[in-house]
Design a protein around this motif. Structure first.
Motif, PDB file in Angstrom:
ATOM      1  N   PRO A  15       0.330   4.057   0.812  1.00  0.00           N
ATOM      2  CA  PRO A  15       1.108   5.246   1.167  1.00  0.00           C
ATOM      3  C   PRO A  15       0.851   5.743   2.591  1.00  0.00           C
ATOM      4  O   PRO A  15       1.728   6.360   3.197  1.00  0.00           O
ATOM      5  CB  PRO A  15       0.642   6.295   0.142  1.00  0.00           C
ATOM      6  CG  PRO A  15       0.070   5.504  -0.988  1.00  0.00           C
ATOM      7  CD  PRO A  15      -0.512   4.276  -0.374  1.00  0.00           C
ATOM      8  N   GLU A  16      -0.337   5.459   3.135  1.00  0.00           N
ATOM      9  CA  GLU A  16      -0.674   5.972   4.470  1.00  0.00           C
ATOM     10  C   GLU A  16      -0.155   5.091   5.603  1.00  0.00           C
ATOM     11  O   GLU A  16      -0.444   5.342   6.774  1.00  0.00           O
ATOM     12  CB  GLU A  16      -2.195   6.115   4.619  1.00  0.00           C
ATOM     13  CG  GLU A  16      -2.824   7.167   3.715  1.00  0.00           C
ATOM     14  CD  GLU A  16      -3.051   6.640   2.302  1.00  0.00           C
ATOM     15  OE1 GLU A  16      -2.903   5.396   2.108  1.00  0.00           O
ATOM     16  OE2 GLU A  16      -3.354   7.438   1.406  1.00  0.00           O
ATOM     17  N   GLU A  24      -7.306   0.025  -0.469  1.00  0.00           N
ATOM     18  CA  GLU A  24      -6.074   0.723  -0.081  1.00  0.00           C
ATOM     19  C   GLU A  24      -6.119   1.284   1.335  1.00  0.00           C
ATOM     20  O   GLU A  24      -5.148   1.890   1.784  1.00  0.00           O
ATOM     21  CB  GLU A  24      -5.784   1.853  -1.070  1.00  0.00           C
ATOM     22  CG  GLU A  24      -5.495   1.359  -2.489  1.00  0.00           C
ATOM     23  CD  GLU A  24      -5.050   2.478  -3.411  1.00  0.00           C
ATOM     24  OE1 GLU A  24      -5.054   3.645  -2.966  1.00  0.00           O
ATOM     25  OE2 GLU A  24      -4.700   2.183  -4.568  1.00  0.00           O
ATOM     26  N   ARG A  76       2.449  -0.510  -1.374  1.00  0.00           N
ATOM     27  CA  ARG A  76       1.192  -0.129  -2.016  1.00  0.00           C
ATOM     28  C   ARG A  76       0.226   0.670  -1.139  1.00  0.00           C
ATOM     29  O   ARG A  76      -0.855   1.026  -1.594  1.00  0.00           O
ATOM     30  CB  ARG A  76       0.470  -1.380  -2.544  1.00  0.00           C
ATOM     31  CG  ARG A  76       0.134  -2.431  -1.515  1.00  0.00           C
ATOM     32  CD  ARG A  76      -0.599  -3.611  -2.170  1.00  0.00           C
ATOM     33  NE  ARG A  76      -1.740  -3.156  -2.947  1.00  0.00           N
ATOM     34  CZ  ARG A  76      -2.951  -2.948  -2.412  1.00  0.00           C
ATOM     35  NH1 ARG A  76      -3.142  -3.117  -1.120  1.00  0.00           N
ATOM     36  NH2 ARG A  76      -3.945  -2.552  -3.179  1.00  0.00           N
TER      37      ARG A  76
END
Length: 313
Positions: A34-35, A270, A32
Protein backbone atom coordinates in the motif's frame (compact mmCIF):
# COMPACT_ATOMS: atom_id res chain seq x y z
CA UNK A 1 14.81 -3.53 -44.15
CA UNK A 2 17.89 -5.62 -44.76
CA UNK A 3 18.90 -8.77 -42.93
CA UNK A 4 21.68 -6.83 -41.22
CA UNK A 5 20.71 -5.82 -37.70
CA UNK A 6 20.00 -2.11 -37.36
CA UNK A 7 21.19 -0.42 -34.19
CA UNK A 8 18.19 1.80 -33.62
CA UNK A 9 15.80 -1.16 -33.94
CA UNK A 10 17.73 -3.15 -31.34
CA UNK A 11 17.82 -0.10 -29.10
CA UNK A 12 14.05 0.37 -29.29
CA UNK A 13 13.48 -3.35 -28.81
CA UNK A 14 15.68 -3.28 -25.72
CA UNK A 15 13.75 -0.30 -24.36
CA UNK A 16 10.39 -1.95 -25.08
CA UNK A 17 11.23 -5.24 -23.35
CA UNK A 18 12.61 -3.42 -20.30
CA UNK A 19 9.32 -1.48 -20.12
CA UNK A 20 7.47 -4.81 -20.27
CA UNK A 21 9.47 -6.00 -17.27
CA UNK A 22 8.90 -2.69 -15.48
CA UNK A 23 5.13 -3.02 -15.81
CA UNK A 24 5.35 -6.61 -14.54
CA UNK A 25 7.30 -5.32 -11.52
CA UNK A 26 4.78 -2.56 -10.91
CA UNK A 27 1.83 -4.95 -10.76
CA UNK A 28 2.73 -6.81 -7.51
CA UNK A 29 3.83 -3.54 -5.92
CA UNK A 30 0.43 -2.00 -6.64
CA UNK A 31 -1.39 -5.10 -5.41
CA UNK A 32 0.34 -5.86 -2.13
CA UNK A 33 2.36 -2.84 -0.97
CA UNK A 34 0.00 0.00 0.00
CA UNK A 35 2.89 2.42 0.63
CA UNK A 36 4.13 2.22 -2.96
CA UNK A 37 4.66 5.80 -4.17
CA UNK A 38 1.86 7.02 -6.41
CA UNK A 39 4.25 8.14 -9.14
CA UNK A 40 5.50 4.53 -9.55
CA UNK A 41 1.95 3.34 -10.18
CA UNK A 42 1.19 6.19 -12.56
CA UNK A 43 4.43 5.71 -14.49
CA UNK A 44 3.59 2.06 -15.06
CA UNK A 45 0.06 2.96 -16.10
CA UNK A 46 1.28 5.52 -18.64
CA UNK A 47 3.65 3.17 -20.49
CA UNK A 48 1.28 0.18 -20.44
CA UNK A 49 -0.52 0.98 -23.75
CA UNK A 50 2.68 1.42 -25.78
CA UNK A 51 5.18 -1.30 -24.88
CA UNK A 52 3.61 -4.34 -26.57
CA UNK A 53 2.51 -2.55 -29.78
CA UNK A 54 6.10 -1.29 -30.09
CA UNK A 55 7.48 -4.82 -29.77
CA UNK A 56 5.10 -6.10 -32.43
CA UNK A 57 5.85 -3.18 -34.74
CA UNK A 58 9.61 -3.79 -34.50
CA UNK A 59 9.10 -7.49 -35.25
CA UNK A 60 7.04 -6.55 -38.29
CA UNK A 61 9.90 -4.47 -39.72
CA UNK A 62 11.73 -7.72 -40.51
CA UNK A 63 8.75 -9.52 -42.03
CA UNK A 64 9.38 -8.54 -45.69
CA UNK A 65 12.93 -9.90 -45.47
CA UNK A 66 11.63 -13.13 -43.91
CA UNK A 67 9.10 -13.59 -46.71
CA UNK A 68 11.88 -13.49 -49.32
CA UNK A 69 13.18 -16.79 -47.98
CA UNK A 70 12.19 -20.09 -49.52
CA UNK A 71 9.01 -21.53 -47.94
CA UNK A 72 10.80 -24.39 -46.16
CA UNK A 73 13.43 -22.07 -44.69
CA UNK A 74 10.76 -19.58 -43.69
CA UNK A 75 8.67 -22.20 -41.88
CA UNK A 76 11.61 -23.92 -40.19
CA UNK A 77 13.01 -20.57 -39.07
CA UNK A 78 9.79 -19.77 -37.23
CA UNK A 79 9.52 -23.27 -35.79
CA UNK A 80 13.01 -22.94 -34.33
CA UNK A 81 12.74 -19.36 -33.07
CA UNK A 82 9.06 -19.20 -32.04
CA UNK A 83 7.31 -22.59 -31.84
CA UNK A 84 10.14 -24.31 -29.98
CA UNK A 85 10.52 -21.68 -27.20
CA UNK A 86 6.72 -21.46 -26.97
CA UNK A 87 6.41 -25.18 -26.25
CA UNK A 88 9.47 -25.33 -24.00
CA UNK A 89 8.61 -22.26 -21.94
CA UNK A 90 5.01 -23.37 -21.53
CA UNK A 91 6.39 -26.44 -19.78
CA UNK A 92 8.96 -24.41 -17.81
CA UNK A 93 6.31 -21.91 -16.69
CA UNK A 94 3.96 -24.65 -15.51
CA UNK A 95 6.74 -26.32 -13.52
CA UNK A 96 8.44 -23.25 -12.02
CA UNK A 97 5.17 -21.58 -11.03
CA UNK A 98 3.68 -24.96 -10.08
CA UNK A 99 0.51 -24.42 -12.05
CA UNK A 100 -0.12 -28.02 -13.04
CA UNK A 101 -3.86 -27.39 -13.38
CA UNK A 102 -3.26 -25.71 -16.74
CA UNK A 103 -2.40 -29.12 -18.22
CA UNK A 104 -6.14 -29.81 -18.23
CA UNK A 105 -6.82 -26.57 -20.15
CA UNK A 106 -5.30 -27.16 -23.61
CA UNK A 107 -7.15 -24.14 -25.06
CA UNK A 108 -5.29 -21.88 -22.61
CA UNK A 109 -1.94 -23.49 -23.38
CA UNK A 110 -2.46 -23.11 -27.14
CA UNK A 111 -3.30 -19.40 -26.88
CA UNK A 112 -0.39 -18.71 -24.54
CA UNK A 113 -0.15 -19.19 -20.79
CA UNK A 114 0.42 -15.88 -18.98
CA UNK A 115 3.09 -13.90 -20.88
CA UNK A 116 3.49 -16.59 -23.55
CA UNK A 117 0.53 -15.19 -25.47
CA UNK A 118 3.10 -12.96 -27.21
CA UNK A 119 4.71 -15.95 -28.93
CA UNK A 120 1.33 -17.55 -29.70
CA UNK A 121 0.17 -14.38 -31.44
CA UNK A 122 3.44 -13.98 -33.36
CA UNK A 123 3.19 -17.58 -34.58
CA UNK A 124 -0.32 -16.86 -35.89
CA UNK A 125 0.89 -13.71 -37.69
CA UNK A 126 3.76 -15.49 -39.39
CA UNK A 127 1.38 -18.28 -40.41
CA UNK A 128 -0.87 -15.87 -42.33
CA UNK A 129 1.88 -13.48 -43.47
CA UNK A 130 2.58 -15.31 -46.78
CA UNK A 131 -0.82 -14.03 -47.94
CA UNK A 132 0.91 -10.67 -48.16
CA UNK A 133 2.45 -11.81 -51.42
CA UNK A 134 -1.06 -11.64 -52.91
CA UNK A 135 -2.67 -8.86 -50.86
CA UNK A 136 -0.37 -5.98 -49.80
CA UNK A 137 -0.11 -5.53 -46.04
CA UNK A 138 -1.17 -1.90 -46.38
CA UNK A 139 -4.61 -3.16 -47.42
CA UNK A 140 -4.87 -5.18 -44.19
CA UNK A 141 -4.54 -2.29 -41.73
CA UNK A 142 -7.92 -0.56 -41.86
CA UNK A 143 -9.95 -3.82 -41.83
CA UNK A 144 -7.85 -5.06 -38.89
CA UNK A 145 -8.46 -1.83 -36.99
CA UNK A 146 -12.20 -1.97 -37.58
CA UNK A 147 -12.41 -5.66 -36.67
CA UNK A 148 -10.32 -5.10 -33.52
CA UNK A 149 -12.62 -2.29 -32.44
CA UNK A 150 -15.73 -4.45 -32.72
CA UNK A 151 -14.03 -7.58 -31.36
CA UNK A 152 -13.46 -6.07 -27.92
CA UNK A 153 -14.08 -8.46 -25.02
CA UNK A 154 -13.76 -11.48 -27.33
CA UNK A 155 -10.97 -14.02 -27.73
CA UNK A 156 -10.03 -12.39 -31.07
CA UNK A 157 -9.42 -8.94 -29.59
CA UNK A 158 -5.74 -9.44 -28.80
CA UNK A 159 -4.92 -11.13 -32.11
CA UNK A 160 -6.56 -8.41 -34.19
CA UNK A 161 -5.26 -5.45 -32.18
CA UNK A 162 -1.57 -6.34 -32.21
CA UNK A 163 -1.77 -7.51 -35.82
CA UNK A 164 -2.30 -3.87 -36.77
CA UNK A 165 1.12 -2.91 -35.42
CA UNK A 166 2.93 -6.02 -36.64
CA UNK A 167 1.78 -5.53 -40.22
CA UNK A 168 2.19 -1.75 -39.96
CA UNK A 169 5.85 -2.50 -39.24
CA UNK A 170 5.98 -4.60 -42.42
CA UNK A 171 4.47 -1.70 -44.38
CA UNK A 172 6.99 0.81 -42.99
CA UNK A 173 9.99 -1.50 -43.51
CA UNK A 174 10.75 -0.14 -46.97
CA UNK A 175 9.79 3.39 -46.00
CA UNK A 176 11.63 3.76 -42.69
CA UNK A 177 14.51 5.78 -44.13
CA UNK A 178 12.13 8.22 -45.84
CA UNK A 179 10.16 8.68 -42.61
CA UNK A 180 13.32 9.21 -40.57
CA UNK A 181 14.45 11.81 -43.09
CA UNK A 182 11.53 14.13 -42.32
CA UNK A 183 12.13 17.39 -40.50
CA UNK A 184 11.18 17.57 -36.82
CA UNK A 185 7.75 19.34 -36.61
CA UNK A 186 5.46 16.40 -37.50
CA UNK A 187 7.30 13.72 -35.44
CA UNK A 188 7.53 16.13 -32.51
CA UNK A 189 3.80 16.78 -32.71
CA UNK A 190 3.11 13.02 -32.74
CA UNK A 191 5.29 12.48 -29.66
CA UNK A 192 3.63 15.35 -27.81
CA UNK A 193 0.18 13.98 -28.62
CA UNK A 194 1.19 10.51 -27.40
CA UNK A 195 2.69 12.01 -24.25
CA UNK A 196 -0.49 13.90 -23.37
CA UNK A 197 -2.59 10.82 -24.04
CA UNK A 198 -0.29 8.69 -21.86
CA UNK A 199 -0.66 11.18 -19.03
CA UNK A 200 -4.44 11.00 -19.26
CA UNK A 201 -4.38 7.21 -19.60
CA UNK A 202 -2.33 6.94 -16.39
CA UNK A 203 -5.49 7.90 -14.48
CA UNK A 204 -8.00 6.06 -16.68
CA UNK A 205 -7.98 2.24 -16.65
CA UNK A 206 -10.41 1.90 -19.55
CA UNK A 207 -8.45 4.28 -21.75
CA UNK A 208 -5.08 2.60 -21.26
CA UNK A 209 -6.42 -0.93 -21.75
CA UNK A 210 -8.76 -0.24 -24.65
CA UNK A 211 -8.05 -1.89 -28.00
CA UNK A 212 -10.09 0.39 -30.23
CA UNK A 213 -10.27 3.09 -32.84
CA UNK A 214 -9.99 5.66 -30.06
CA UNK A 215 -6.65 4.52 -28.65
CA UNK A 216 -5.00 3.67 -31.98
CA UNK A 217 -4.02 7.27 -32.96
CA UNK A 218 -2.06 7.80 -29.74
CA UNK A 219 -0.31 4.42 -29.87
CA UNK A 220 0.74 4.66 -33.52
CA UNK A 221 1.80 8.29 -32.97
CA UNK A 222 4.13 7.18 -30.19
CA UNK A 223 5.62 4.41 -32.31
CA UNK A 224 6.16 6.58 -35.38
CA UNK A 225 7.64 9.32 -33.21
CA UNK A 226 10.08 6.89 -31.59
CA UNK A 227 11.08 5.41 -34.96
CA UNK A 228 11.93 8.93 -36.15
CA UNK A 229 13.72 9.84 -32.92
CA UNK A 230 15.74 6.68 -32.25
CA UNK A 231 18.45 7.16 -34.93
CA UNK A 232 18.99 10.71 -33.64
CA UNK A 233 19.68 9.60 -30.06
CA UNK A 234 23.15 8.66 -28.79
CA UNK A 235 23.67 4.95 -29.37
CA UNK A 236 23.28 2.79 -26.29
CA UNK A 237 25.33 -0.38 -26.49
CA UNK A 238 23.50 -1.70 -23.45
CA UNK A 239 20.02 -1.22 -24.94
CA UNK A 240 21.15 -2.71 -28.25
CA UNK A 241 22.54 -5.74 -26.42
CA UNK A 242 19.30 -6.14 -24.47
CA UNK A 243 17.38 -5.76 -27.72
CA UNK A 244 19.32 -8.57 -29.35
CA UNK A 245 18.49 -10.75 -26.35
CA UNK A 246 14.96 -9.46 -25.84
CA UNK A 247 13.44 -12.95 -26.11
CA UNK A 248 15.39 -13.97 -22.99
CA UNK A 249 14.21 -11.01 -20.94
CA UNK A 250 10.64 -11.45 -22.13
CA UNK A 251 10.38 -15.17 -21.43
CA UNK A 252 12.03 -15.07 -18.00
CA UNK A 253 11.00 -11.84 -16.29
CA UNK A 254 7.40 -12.68 -15.39
CA UNK A 255 8.45 -16.03 -13.93
CA UNK A 256 11.21 -14.55 -11.76
CA UNK A 257 8.96 -11.69 -10.65
CA UNK A 258 6.13 -14.07 -9.73
CA UNK A 259 8.45 -16.30 -7.72
CA UNK A 260 9.94 -13.28 -5.92
CA UNK A 261 6.48 -11.85 -5.16
CA UNK A 262 5.35 -15.19 -3.73
CA UNK A 263 8.42 -15.39 -1.50
CA UNK A 264 7.88 -11.82 -0.27
CA UNK A 265 4.28 -12.72 0.54
CA UNK A 266 5.24 -15.98 2.25
CA UNK A 267 7.73 -14.23 4.54
CA UNK A 268 5.38 -11.31 5.18
CA UNK A 269 7.79 -8.67 3.84
CA UNK A 270 5.81 -5.51 3.08
CA UNK A 271 8.40 -2.72 3.32
CA UNK A 272 8.43 -0.73 0.09
CA UNK A 273 12.22 -0.63 -0.27
CA UNK A 274 12.56 -4.38 0.29
CA UNK A 275 9.87 -5.19 -2.27
CA UNK A 276 11.27 -2.78 -4.84
CA UNK A 277 14.82 -4.12 -4.41
CA UNK A 278 13.72 -7.78 -4.57
CA UNK A 279 11.46 -7.27 -7.60
CA UNK A 280 14.03 -5.20 -9.49
CA UNK A 281 16.60 -7.91 -8.87
CA UNK A 282 14.19 -10.65 -9.93
CA UNK A 283 12.57 -8.82 -12.85
CA UNK A 284 15.53 -7.02 -14.38
CA UNK A 285 18.91 -8.18 -13.12
CA UNK A 286 18.24 -11.91 -13.36
CA UNK A 287 16.67 -11.82 -16.87
CA UNK A 288 19.41 -9.50 -18.16
CA UNK A 289 22.11 -11.77 -16.71
CA UNK A 290 20.60 -14.66 -18.71
CA UNK A 291 20.94 -12.92 -22.09
CA UNK A 292 24.22 -14.72 -22.90
CA UNK A 293 22.11 -17.90 -23.07
CA UNK A 294 20.01 -16.56 -25.96
CA UNK A 295 21.57 -18.93 -28.52
CA UNK A 296 21.13 -22.04 -26.40
CA UNK A 297 18.34 -24.60 -26.66
CA UNK A 298 16.48 -22.76 -23.91
CA UNK A 299 15.51 -20.09 -26.41
CA UNK A 300 16.08 -21.42 -29.92
CA UNK A 301 16.13 -24.85 -31.53
CA UNK A 302 19.80 -25.77 -32.05
CA UNK A 303 21.16 -25.22 -35.53
CA UNK A 304 23.48 -27.65 -37.27
CA UNK A 305 26.40 -25.37 -36.43
CA UNK A 306 25.52 -25.48 -32.73
CA UNK A 307 25.24 -29.27 -32.82
CA UNK A 308 28.60 -29.67 -34.57
CA UNK A 309 30.25 -27.28 -32.10
CA UNK A 310 28.83 -29.21 -29.16
CA UNK A 311 30.03 -32.51 -30.61
CA UNK A 312 33.52 -31.13 -30.98
CA UNK A 313 33.83 -29.87 -27.43
Amino acid sequence: MSNVRVGWIDMLRGLAVLLVAAVHIQAPLAERVPETPKFVILAGNSIRPFRMPLLFFLSGLFLPASLKKRPKRYVMGKVKSLVWPFILWTAITIVLLWEIHWIHRPEVLLTGLHHLWFLAVLIAYYAVAPLGRCIPFAAWLIPLLVFAHFAQQTHLERYLWFAIFFFAGAVLASRASAWQGLSWPLPALLLCFAGVWALIAAFDWNLRTEFSLFSFPAVISCILGLVWLAPRLPRSSFLEWVGRGSIVVYLTNLITITIAARLLHTFGIEQVWANVAALLFAGLLIPISLIPLKSTTLFVWPSKQMVRRSDGE
